[in-house]
Design an enzyme around this catalytic site. Sequence first.
Site, PDB file in Angstrom:
ATOM      1  N   ASP A  23       9.350  42.754 -16.965  1.00 51.06           N
ATOM      2  CA  ASP A  23       8.715  43.438 -15.822  1.00 51.06           C
ATOM      3  C   ASP A  23       8.097  44.804 -16.131  1.00 51.06           C
ATOM      4  O   ASP A  23       8.286  45.761 -15.352  1.00 51.06           O
ATOM      5  CB  ASP A  23       9.730  43.587 -14.666  1.00 51.06           C
ATOM      6  CG  ASP A  23      10.205  42.257 -14.104  1.00 51.06           C
ATOM      7  OD1 ASP A  23       9.815  41.201 -14.636  1.00 51.06           O
ATOM      8  OD2 ASP A  23      10.992  42.272 -13.135  1.00 51.06           O
ATOM      9  N   LYS A  42       8.421  35.207 -11.690  1.00 49.74           N
ATOM     10  CA  LYS A  42       9.675  34.962 -10.965  1.00 49.74           C
ATOM     11  C   LYS A  42       9.662  35.684  -9.633  1.00 49.74           C
ATOM     12  O   LYS A  42       9.011  36.715  -9.489  1.00 49.74           O
ATOM     13  CB  LYS A  42      10.867  35.430 -11.819  1.00 49.74           C
ATOM     14  CG  LYS A  42      10.776  36.903 -12.165  1.00 49.74           C
ATOM     15  CD  LYS A  42      11.888  37.331 -13.086  1.00 49.74           C
ATOM     16  CE  LYS A  42      11.784  38.799 -13.414  1.00 49.74           C
ATOM     17  NZ  LYS A  42      11.907  39.700 -12.255  1.00 49.74           N
ATOM     18  N   CYS A  59      16.582  43.677 -13.175  1.00 49.26           N
ATOM     19  CA  CYS A  59      16.010  42.493 -13.831  1.00 49.26           C
ATOM     20  C   CYS A  59      16.420  42.340 -15.295  1.00 49.26           C
ATOM     21  O   CYS A  59      16.631  41.224 -15.756  1.00 49.26           O
ATOM     22  CB  CYS A  59      14.509  42.475 -13.641  1.00 49.26           C
ATOM     23  SG  CYS A  59      14.093  42.145 -11.898  1.00 49.26           S
TER      24      CYS A  59
HETATM   25  C1  VGL Z   1      13.214  44.603 -10.049  1.00 45.19           C
HETATM   26  C2  VGL Z   1      13.953  45.264  -7.997  1.00 45.19           C
HETATM   27  C3  VGL Z   1      13.146  44.337  -7.377  1.00 45.19           C
HETATM   28  C4  VGL Z   1      13.287  44.779 -11.538  1.00 45.19           C
HETATM   29  C5  VGL Z   1      12.417  43.662  -9.461  1.00 45.19           C
HETATM   30  O1  VGL Z   1      12.308  44.424 -12.227  1.00 45.19           O
HETATM   31  O2  VGL Z   1      14.320  45.290 -12.016  1.00 45.19           O
HETATM   32  N1  VGL Z   1      13.999  45.387  -9.321  1.00 45.19           N
HETATM   33  N2  VGL Z   1      12.376  43.539  -8.132  1.00 45.19           N
END
Ligand code: VGL
Length: 212
Positions: free
Chosen positions: A16, A113, A158
């Site tokens: 991410d 995802k 994540c």
């Molecule tokens: C994430 C919160 C919501 C992350 C993704 O990438 O850690 N955190 N969506």
Amino acid sequence: MSKQAVGADDALIIVDVQNDFCAGGALAVPDGEAVVPLINDLAKAFSIVVLTQDWHTPGHISFASTHHRQAFETIELAYGNQVLWPDHCVMDSHGAAFHAGLSVPNAQMIVRKGFHPDVDSYSAFVEADHRTPTGLAGYLQERGVRRVFACGLATDFCVGWTALDARKAGFDVTVIEDACRAIDLDGSLDKAWADMTAAGVSRLTSNDLRLS
Ligand code: VGL
Ligand code: ZN
């Protein structure tokens, strides 16, 4: 201690590294963009590289706005506790795009995802309902991967969930600490490390790896 070599059955999962988790983004992780140059460098040492991309529908169930609630409150959903986030990483938006500085030309797989409107997915392996697989475990197994290294954003969500599920899928797992940054909500970072340690996830810094 001698440095660890990276081998042909090692995979790097880059979690991410997207605009919304970097400075100016909707859910900016403190200092999140600092991981970018390090990750670019790390990735060169791996022959199997996977990128993950948080990828939500508009009105996603993990968004506070969907429930008319404040960001960072938590609610109980059918699949368990859910932190409510600011709207972020809406599919195909600028916020969902990878950080412009991320340069990983040898990444071979991108796992999106969180695209089911009613289920979040911190993990790159299994959605938050704890049963819907993304297919990543099978992909890595078919490619002969034994060891998974994880880095990216955010350590306590994540990256942490991905590391735990990689263990559950039977891989050796190591988190590269300095190539991660955390959100750290109500002790979530300490909890994530405790959970990872208990599950047998190793941690090291990029300096412990021999990057040729
Ligand atoms: C994430 C919160 C919501 C992350 C993704 O990438 O850690 N955190 N969506
Ligand atoms: Zn998300």
